[in-house]
Structure formats: C-alpha cells, structure tokens
Enzyme design. Structure first.
Site, PDB file in Angstrom:
ATOM      1  N   GLU A 121       0.838  -1.214   0.000  1.00 16.70           N
ATOM      2  CA  GLU A 121       0.000   0.000   0.000  1.00 16.70           C
ATOM      3  C   GLU A 121       0.869   1.259   0.000  1.00 16.70           C
ATOM      4  OE1 GLU A 121      -2.557  -1.191   3.454  1.00 16.70           O
ATOM      5  OE2 GLU A 121      -4.166  -0.855   2.002  1.00 16.70           O
ATOM      6  N   GLU A 141      -3.708 -10.135   3.862  1.00 16.42           N
ATOM      7  CA  GLU A 141      -4.843  -9.757   4.715  1.00 16.42           C
ATOM      8  C   GLU A 141      -5.894 -10.859   4.753  1.00 16.42           C
ATOM      9  OE1 GLU A 141      -3.242  -7.771   2.685  1.00 16.42           O
ATOM     10  OE2 GLU A 141      -3.032  -5.785   3.574  1.00 16.42           O
TER      11      GLU A 141
HETATM   12  C1  1HE Z   1       6.201  -8.744  12.311  1.00 17.33           C
HETATM   13  C2  1HE Z   1       5.567  -8.631  11.076  1.00 17.33           C
HETATM   14  C3  1HE Z   1       4.353  -7.890  11.031  1.00 17.33           C
HETATM   15  C4  1HE Z   1       7.364  -9.783  10.796  1.00 17.33           C
HETATM   16  N1  1HE Z   1       3.889  -7.372  12.171  1.00 17.33           N
HETATM   17  N2  1HE Z   1       5.698  -8.200  13.417  1.00 17.33           N
HETATM   18  N3  1HE Z   1       1.787  -8.799   7.083  1.00 17.33           N
HETATM   19  C5  1HE Z   1       1.979 -10.119   6.986  1.00 17.33           C
HETATM   20  O1  1HE Z   1       1.074 -10.917   7.129  1.00 17.33           O
HETATM   21  C6  1HE Z   1       3.391 -10.560   6.758  1.00 17.33           C
HETATM   22  C7  1HE Z   1       3.948 -11.112   8.050  1.00 17.33           C
HETATM   23  N4  1HE Z   1       5.378 -11.364   7.989  1.00 17.33           N
HETATM   24  C8  1HE Z   1       5.893 -12.430   7.318  1.00 17.33           C
HETATM   25  O2  1HE Z   1       5.232 -13.181   6.619  1.00 17.33           O
HETATM   26  C9  1HE Z   1       7.364 -12.660   7.477  1.00 17.33           C
HETATM   27  O3  1HE Z   1       7.802 -11.973   8.642  1.00 17.33           O
HETATM   28  C10 1HE Z   1       8.238 -12.181   6.278  1.00 17.33           C
HETATM   29  C11 1HE Z   1       8.006 -13.120   5.095  1.00 17.33           C
HETATM   30  C12 1HE Z   1       7.936 -10.744   5.887  1.00 17.33           C
HETATM   31  C13 1HE Z   1       9.730 -12.236   6.685  1.00 17.33           C
HETATM   32  O4  1HE Z   1      10.032 -13.536   7.155  1.00 17.33           O
HETATM   33  P1  1HE Z   1      11.361 -13.753   8.035  1.00 17.33           P
HETATM   34  O5  1HE Z   1      11.512 -15.219   8.234  1.00 17.33           O
HETATM   35  O6  1HE Z   1      12.504 -13.022   7.423  1.00 17.33           O
HETATM   36  O7  1HE Z   1      11.094 -13.007   9.428  1.00 17.33           O
HETATM   37  P2  1HE Z   1      10.194 -13.497  10.686  1.00 17.33           P
HETATM   38  O8  1HE Z   1      10.973 -14.464  11.519  1.00 17.33           O
HETATM   39  O9  1HE Z   1       8.853 -13.938  10.253  1.00 17.33           O
HETATM   40  O10 1HE Z   1       9.980 -12.137  11.462  1.00 17.33           O
HETATM   41  C14 1HE Z   1      11.025 -11.478  12.147  1.00 17.33           C
HETATM   42  C15 1HE Z   1      10.404 -10.675  13.253  1.00 17.33           C
HETATM   43  O11 1HE Z   1       9.578  -9.672  12.668  1.00 17.33           O
HETATM   44  C16 1HE Z   1       9.493 -11.502  14.139  1.00 17.33           C
HETATM   45  O12 1HE Z   1       9.519 -10.930  15.427  1.00 17.33           O
HETATM   46  P3  1HE Z   1      10.403 -11.609  16.607  1.00 17.33           P
HETATM   47  O13 1HE Z   1      10.168 -10.699  17.785  1.00 17.33           O
HETATM   48  O14 1HE Z   1       9.863 -12.999  16.766  1.00 17.33           O
HETATM   49  O15 1HE Z   1      11.834 -11.594  16.117  1.00 17.33           O
HETATM   50  C17 1HE Z   1       8.137 -11.282  13.540  1.00 17.33           C
HETATM   51  O16 1HE Z   1       7.073 -11.484  14.452  1.00 17.33           O
HETATM   52  C18 1HE Z   1       8.236  -9.821  13.149  1.00 17.33           C
HETATM   53  N5  1HE Z   1       7.302  -9.467  12.110  1.00 17.33           N
HETATM   54  N6  1HE Z   1       6.304  -9.278  10.157  1.00 17.33           N
HETATM   55  C19 1HE Z   1       4.557  -7.537  13.329  1.00 17.33           C
HETATM   56  N7  1HE Z   1       3.699  -7.699   9.892  1.00 17.33           N
HETATM   57  C20 1HE Z   1      -3.491  -0.809   6.994  1.00 17.33           C
HETATM   58  S1  1HE Z   1      -3.968  -2.397   6.758  1.00 17.33           S
HETATM   59  C21 1HE Z   1      -2.602  -3.275   6.184  1.00 17.33           C
HETATM   60  C22 1HE Z   1      -2.817  -4.730   6.480  1.00 17.33           C
HETATM   61  C23 1HE Z   1      -1.564  -5.506   6.342  1.00 17.33           C
HETATM   62  O17 1HE Z   1      -0.502  -5.017   6.092  1.00 17.33           O
HETATM   63  S2  1HE Z   1      -1.744  -7.173   6.601  1.00 17.33           S
HETATM   64  C24 1HE Z   1      -0.221  -7.853   6.201  1.00 17.33           C
HETATM   65  C25 1HE Z   1       0.548  -8.187   7.424  1.00 17.33           C
END
Ligand code: 1HE
Length: 267
Positions: A121, A141
């Site tokens: 976005e 989402e």
């Molecule tokens: C996060 C987020 C997040 C990572 N919010 N903390 N977005 C998503 O559904 C995508 C979610 N993220 C992922 O699928 C993956 O993190 C990635 C593919 C982007 C990267 O994977 P990777 O293996 O490099 O990293 P990871 O181990 O998943 O994440 C590292 C840390 O970042 C981990 O935190 P930690 O404290 O355990 O180290 C994750 O929890 C954190 N993290 N992504 C919060 N999105 C206005 S409306 C818009 C609506 C949306 O955007 S929905 C899409 C949400």
C-alpha cells in the site's frame, strides 16, 4: 547556517532514517528486526516527513533496511484495537499515504524482498517504483482475517486491476518481481542490490524538471484520470497553459530552439 546549506529534514522516530543527497531526500524504513512492519510511530513519521519537507527538496526516494522492504501492518498492534479505533487507525494511514501521493514532490520507491500488505500500500502511494529481483508482492490480509486499510482498495485496482487484487486477497497469490513488472507494479526492474542507486538516479533526473511540471504530473494528472473526460480535457488545457506560460518553461523552450538543450533520444 550558511545561505547555501541544505535545509534540515523533519525529526523522525527511530524506525525511520533520512538523509539528503543534494535536492534528493532518501527516507529509509529502519525497523529491519521486525521486517520493517509499519507500526503507528513509523506511519506517523512518514506523514510528518512528507508534510515537513523543506522547499529545496525536489524528489524523495523511499527504501527499506534489511532483507525486506516491508512486512506490512504491525500485526502486534492490531490486536489491541476495538472497531472504532480500527477505523481511526485506517484513516490515519490514509492521511499518511496521501501525504506521500499528494505531497510536495515526486516519490520513488525502491522495493526488495517482501512488499506485502501495508508495504505494498505504501509503495502504491508513490509515483515511481523500482523493484530489485528479490521483490515479491502479496496481500496476506485474507489469510489474517482482515482487510486492507491503507488505501489499497483505491490505488491497487488502478495499478493492476481489481481482478488481480481479488486473486491476491482471495487465494493468497504472490507475484514475483518479473510478474510485478509485467502487470505494472514496478516501472523498473534491476539486479539485487542495485535498487537504491537506480532510485536515486531517477530521483535526480526528476529533480531537474520544472517544479510546475512535476506538480502537474503528480497532483493534476491523477485527478484528471479519475474525473469525467469532458472535465479532464478542460483541466488539461488549463494546466498546459499554466505550465507553458511559466518563465521556467519559456527558458527551457528557448534553450532547445537555440540548440542549448539535449535532444530526446533513445537511451
Ligand atoms: C512482524 C511482522 C508484522 C514480521 N507485524 N511483526 N503482514 C503479513 O502478514 C506478513 C507477516 N510477515 C511475514 O510473513 C514474514 O515476517 C516475512 C516473510 C515478511 C519475513 O520472514 P522472516 O523469516 O525473514 O522473518 P520473521 O521471523 O517472520 O519475522 C522477524 C520478526 O519480525 C518476528 O519478530 P520476533 O520478535 O519474533 O523476532 C516477527 O514477528 C516480526 N514481524 N512481520 C509484526 N507484519 C493498513 S492495513 C494493512 C494490512 C496488512 O498489512 S496485513 C499484512 C501483514
């Protein structure tokens, strides 16, 4: 401060870093430990950055630190909101991304790794998108049981069509960098690690344009594109007259006619 020193950029939260490279400002999402997930402080920081840009900045480049451009909305913050707060939160994103799209200068976005959800976005609110080969695009989402809230319903159908957006949300389909280039998410596709240099090169070129032309392209063109054609033609004539009557345009036209300006050649 000397008269020629560049004006300082707005104060930012720790999750955002900015620097000036002459007339170009580079804004970096700097929350790599959370994959540049967009929390409130970061989104509000984006809004204040674009609302407070000094007048001598002529173009902006946005990019992300670490392996990914942005993992989208900070999902940890989402669980804390009730319905009314969620509406207000989405409207806050709209305000911030409007400050990008309809801010004072053209914005180039450099995308790599995950460009998902709110990250896509944000990218869609910019004017030129450069993708590195590692970039991929998704709207998770649907999988998370939520809906886009940062303007994707308006901007993405214009960019890639409603049918593709539906597919991304209903099936969780991701597009890779080549596909993203083919369907119009990115205008430029470069090797991994080459995005920022390309983004800055484009921003420098944009900064050389007459400011009024950049205004017409980023502020007037999108309005014409969404209004009825008859009004659009009138608006176009008015904008064309305003732009060409400007002293900057007069000088540039004279430079060309007197052989001082570059020709339009194939690059
Ligand atoms: C996060 C987020 C997040 C990572 N919010 N903390 N977005 C998503 O559904 C995508 C979610 N993220 C992922 O699928 C993956 O993190 C990635 C593919 C982007 C990267 O994977 P990777 O293996 O490099 O990293 P990871 O181990 O998943 O994440 C590292 C840390 O970042 C981990 O935190 P930690 O404290 O355990 O180290 C994750 O929890 C954190 N993290 N992504 C919060 N999105 C206005 S409306 C818009 C609506 C949306 O955007 S929905 C899409 C949400």
């Amino acid at each position: 401060m000397s008269a020629s020193a560049p004006a300082p950029l707005p104060d930012l939260p720790p999750s955002l870093k900015a620097e000036r490279q002459g007339e170009v400002a580079v804004l970096r999402l700097a929350r790599a430990e959370k994959r540049n997930a967009l929390d409130d402080a970061l989104v509000l920081g984006i809004e204040s950055f674009f609302s407070g840009l000094p007048a001598d900045v002529k173009a902006v480049v946005i990019h992300g630190e670490g392996e990914h451009f942005s993992a989208g909305l900070d999902l940890a913050e989402l669980t804390r909101r009730d319905m009314a707060e969620s509406v207000a939160h989405s409207r806050m994103w709209h305000r911030a991304f409007e400050a990008v799209e309809f801010g004072p200068v053209p914005v180039v976005c450099v995308m790599h790794g995950a460009v998902v959800g709110g990250g896509l976005e944000l990218a869609a609110a910019t004017h030129i998108r450069v993708a590195e080969r590692s970039a991929y695009y998704a709207l998770p989402e649907g999988r998370r049981g939520i809906y886009v809230g940062g303007g994707a319903s308006v901007r993405l159908p214009r960019l890639i069509g409603a049918a593709r957006m539906m597919d991304m949300m209903l099936t969780g389909r991701t597009y890779d960098a080549d596909e993203g280039q083919a369907i119009g998410i990115s205008q430029y596709l470069v090797a991994n690690g080459g995005g920022l240099a390309k983004g800055i090169e484009l921003a420098r070129r944009i900064a050389e344009n007459a400011p009024l032309t950049n205004f017409a392209v980023t502020q007037v063109l999108p309005r014409i594109a969404t209004q009825d054609p008859a009004s659009g033609y009138v608006m176009e004539s008015l904008m064309a007259a305003i732009a060409s009557g400007n002293p900057d345009a007069q000088k540039r036209l004279k430079d060309f006619l007197e052989k001082r300006a570059p020709k339009t050649v194939r690059r």
